[in-house]
Scaffold this motif. Structure first.
Motif, PDB file in Angstrom:
ATOM      1  N   VAL A 162     -15.677  78.485  67.380  1.00  0.00           N
ATOM      2  CA  VAL A 162     -16.989  78.758  67.938  1.00  0.00           C
ATOM      3  C   VAL A 162     -17.170  80.244  68.210  1.00  0.00           C
ATOM      4  CG1 VAL A 162     -16.311  78.427  70.347  1.00  0.00           C
ATOM      5  CG2 VAL A 162     -18.664  77.947  69.632  1.00  0.00           C
ATOM      6  N   GLU A 163     -16.055  80.961  68.376  1.00  0.00           N
ATOM      7  CA  GLU A 163     -16.113  82.397  68.624  1.00  0.00           C
ATOM      8  C   GLU A 163     -16.405  83.199  67.363  1.00  0.00           C
ATOM      9  OE1 GLU A 163     -13.605  80.324  71.552  1.00  0.00           O
ATOM     10  OE2 GLU A 163     -13.470  80.523  69.372  1.00  0.00           O
ATOM     11  N   SER A 164     -16.333  82.542  66.216  1.00  0.00           N
ATOM     12  CA  SER A 164     -16.531  83.210  64.931  1.00  0.00           C
ATOM     13  C   SER A 164     -17.801  82.699  64.275  1.00  0.00           C
ATOM     14  CB  SER A 164     -15.338  82.969  64.009  1.00  0.00           C
ATOM     15  OG  SER A 164     -14.131  83.411  64.604  1.00  0.00           O
ATOM     16  N   GLY A 165     -18.283  83.439  63.321  1.00  0.00           N
ATOM     17  CA  GLY A 165     -19.461  83.030  62.593  1.00  0.00           C
ATOM     18  C   GLY A 165     -20.702  83.008  63.463  1.00  0.00           C
ATOM     19  N   TYR A 166     -21.710  82.339  62.961  1.00  0.00           N
ATOM     20  CA  TYR A 166     -22.965  82.181  63.679  1.00  0.00           C
ATOM     21  C   TYR A 166     -23.224  80.700  63.903  1.00  0.00           C
ATOM     22  CZ  TYR A 166     -23.633  87.001  62.182  1.00  0.00           C
ATOM     23  OH  TYR A 166     -23.478  88.342  61.958  1.00  0.00           O
ATOM     24  N   TRP A 167     -23.758  80.378  65.066  1.00  0.00           N
ATOM     25  CA  TRP A 167     -23.964  78.993  65.464  1.00  0.00           C
ATOM     26  C   TRP A 167     -25.359  78.788  66.027  1.00  0.00           C
ATOM     27  CZ3 TRP A 167     -20.154  75.150  65.074  1.00  0.00           C
ATOM     28  CH2 TRP A 167     -18.878  75.616  64.698  1.00  0.00           C
ATOM     29  N   GLY A 168     -25.915  77.634  65.740  1.00  0.00           N
ATOM     30  CA  GLY A 168     -27.147  77.233  66.363  1.00  0.00           C
ATOM     31  C   GLY A 168     -26.881  76.579  67.699  1.00  0.00           C
ATOM     32  N   GLN A 169     -27.947  76.200  68.393  1.00  0.00           N
ATOM     33  CA  GLN A 169     -27.795  75.611  69.707  1.00  0.00           C
ATOM     34  C   GLN A 169     -27.642  74.100  69.684  1.00  0.00           C
ATOM     35  OE1 GLN A 169     -31.356  76.011  72.185  1.00  0.00           O
ATOM     36  NE2 GLN A 169     -32.526  76.467  70.328  1.00  0.00           N
ATOM     37  N   GLY A 170     -27.845  73.485  68.541  1.00  0.00           N
ATOM     38  CA  GLY A 170     -27.592  72.071  68.393  1.00  0.00           C
ATOM     39  C   GLY A 170     -28.827  71.204  68.466  1.00  0.00           C
ATOM     40  N   THR A 171     -28.717  70.032  67.870  1.00  0.00           N
ATOM     41  CA  THR A 171     -29.751  69.018  67.951  1.00  0.00           C
ATOM     42  C   THR A 171     -29.076  67.667  68.165  1.00  0.00           C
ATOM     43  OG1 THR A 171     -31.721  68.102  66.848  1.00  0.00           O
ATOM     44  CG2 THR A 171     -29.835  68.634  65.442  1.00  0.00           C
ATOM     45  N   GLN A 172     -29.634  66.863  69.052  1.00  0.00           N
ATOM     46  CA  GLN A 172     -28.982  65.637  69.489  1.00  0.00           C
ATOM     47  C   GLN A 172     -29.313  64.465  68.574  1.00  0.00           C
ATOM     48  OE1 GLN A 172     -26.803  65.190  72.288  1.00  0.00           O
ATOM     49  NE2 GLN A 172     -26.460  63.288  71.126  1.00  0.00           N
ATOM     50  N   VAL A 173     -28.274  63.754  68.172  1.00  0.00           N
ATOM     51  CA  VAL A 173     -28.412  62.534  67.390  1.00  0.00           C
ATOM     52  C   VAL A 173     -27.817  61.389  68.195  1.00  0.00           C
ATOM     53  CG1 VAL A 173     -27.689  61.280  65.319  1.00  0.00           C
ATOM     54  CG2 VAL A 173     -28.372  63.686  65.162  1.00  0.00           C
ATOM     55  N   ALA A 174     -28.588  60.349  68.383  1.00  0.00           N
ATOM     56  CA  ALA A 174     -28.133  59.167  69.106  1.00  0.00           C
ATOM     57  C   ALA A 174     -28.375  57.941  68.246  1.00  0.00           C
ATOM     58  CB  ALA A 174     -28.851  59.039  70.441  1.00  0.00           C
ATOM     59  N   VAL A 175     -27.317  57.195  67.974  1.00  0.00           N
ATOM     60  CA  VAL A 175     -27.394  56.008  67.136  1.00  0.00           C
ATOM     61  C   VAL A 175     -27.020  54.800  67.975  1.00  0.00           C
ATOM     62  CG1 VAL A 175     -26.666  54.893  65.011  1.00  0.00           C
ATOM     63  CG2 VAL A 175     -26.740  57.398  65.148  1.00  0.00           C
ATOM     64  N   SER A 176     -27.928  53.868  68.109  1.00  0.00           N
ATOM     65  CA  SER A 176     -27.706  52.677  68.908  1.00  0.00           C
ATOM     66  C   SER A 176     -27.401  51.484  68.020  1.00  0.00           C
ATOM     67  CB  SER A 176     -28.923  52.384  69.781  1.00  0.00           C
ATOM     68  OG  SER A 176     -30.081  52.164  68.988  1.00  0.00           O
ATOM     69  N   SER A 177     -26.644  50.555  68.558  1.00  0.00           N
ATOM     70  CA  SER A 177     -26.287  49.356  67.823  1.00  0.00           C
ATOM     71  C   SER A 177     -27.257  48.227  68.090  1.00  0.00           C
ATOM     72  CB  SER A 177     -24.868  48.925  68.176  1.00  0.00           C
ATOM     73  OG  SER A 177     -24.761  48.647  69.551  1.00  0.00           O
TER      74      SER A 177
END
Length: 123
Positions: free
Chosen positions: A108-123
């Motif tokens: 995570v200290e290297s490269g470039y990263w986005g802030q993320g997007t949440q995925v939730a999968v329900s059964s």
């Protein structure tokens, strides 16, 4: 100014599909190895899919045949098509760019990263 912005995360039932997008600015995605990582609560971040400068792709075994990573150089975006989703796919998904092409060992200290997007999968 390098910025990666993920979008497309949502709540979906098992068996459904989602398409995540990563929009890049400040870099050309065609000149970087691009990756999708994910992190579920209480678990380590893991690499999910990658696309190299050569356009070769790589996937973690658990998503092979279900997920597809692609790149659109004209839009400067990277996409993760996620099909046949399972509850274990639930996680925060992050886009990463790495000129060093270090693969799923990218820190995570290297490269470039986005802030993320949440995925939730329900059964």
């Amino acid at each position: 100014q390098v910025r990666l912005v993920e979008s497309g995360g949502a709540s979906v039932q098992a068996g459904g599909s989602l398409r995540l997008s990563c929009g890049a600015s400040g870099i050309y995605v065609s000149r970087y190895c691009m990756y999708w990582f994910r992190q579920a609560p209480g678990k380590e971040r893991e690499g999910v899919a990658g696309i190299l400068i050569s356009s070769s792709t790589t996937y973690v075994d658990s998503v092979k045949g279900r997920f597809t990573i692609s790149r659109d150089n004209t839009k400067n975006t990277v996409t993760l098509q996620m099909n046949s989703l399972k509850p274990e796919d639930t996680a925060m998904y992050y886009c990463a760019a790495d000129s060093g092409c270090r693969g799923f060992r990218l820190r995570v200290e290297s490269g470039y990263w986005g802030q993320g997007t949440q995925v939730a999968v329900s059964s």
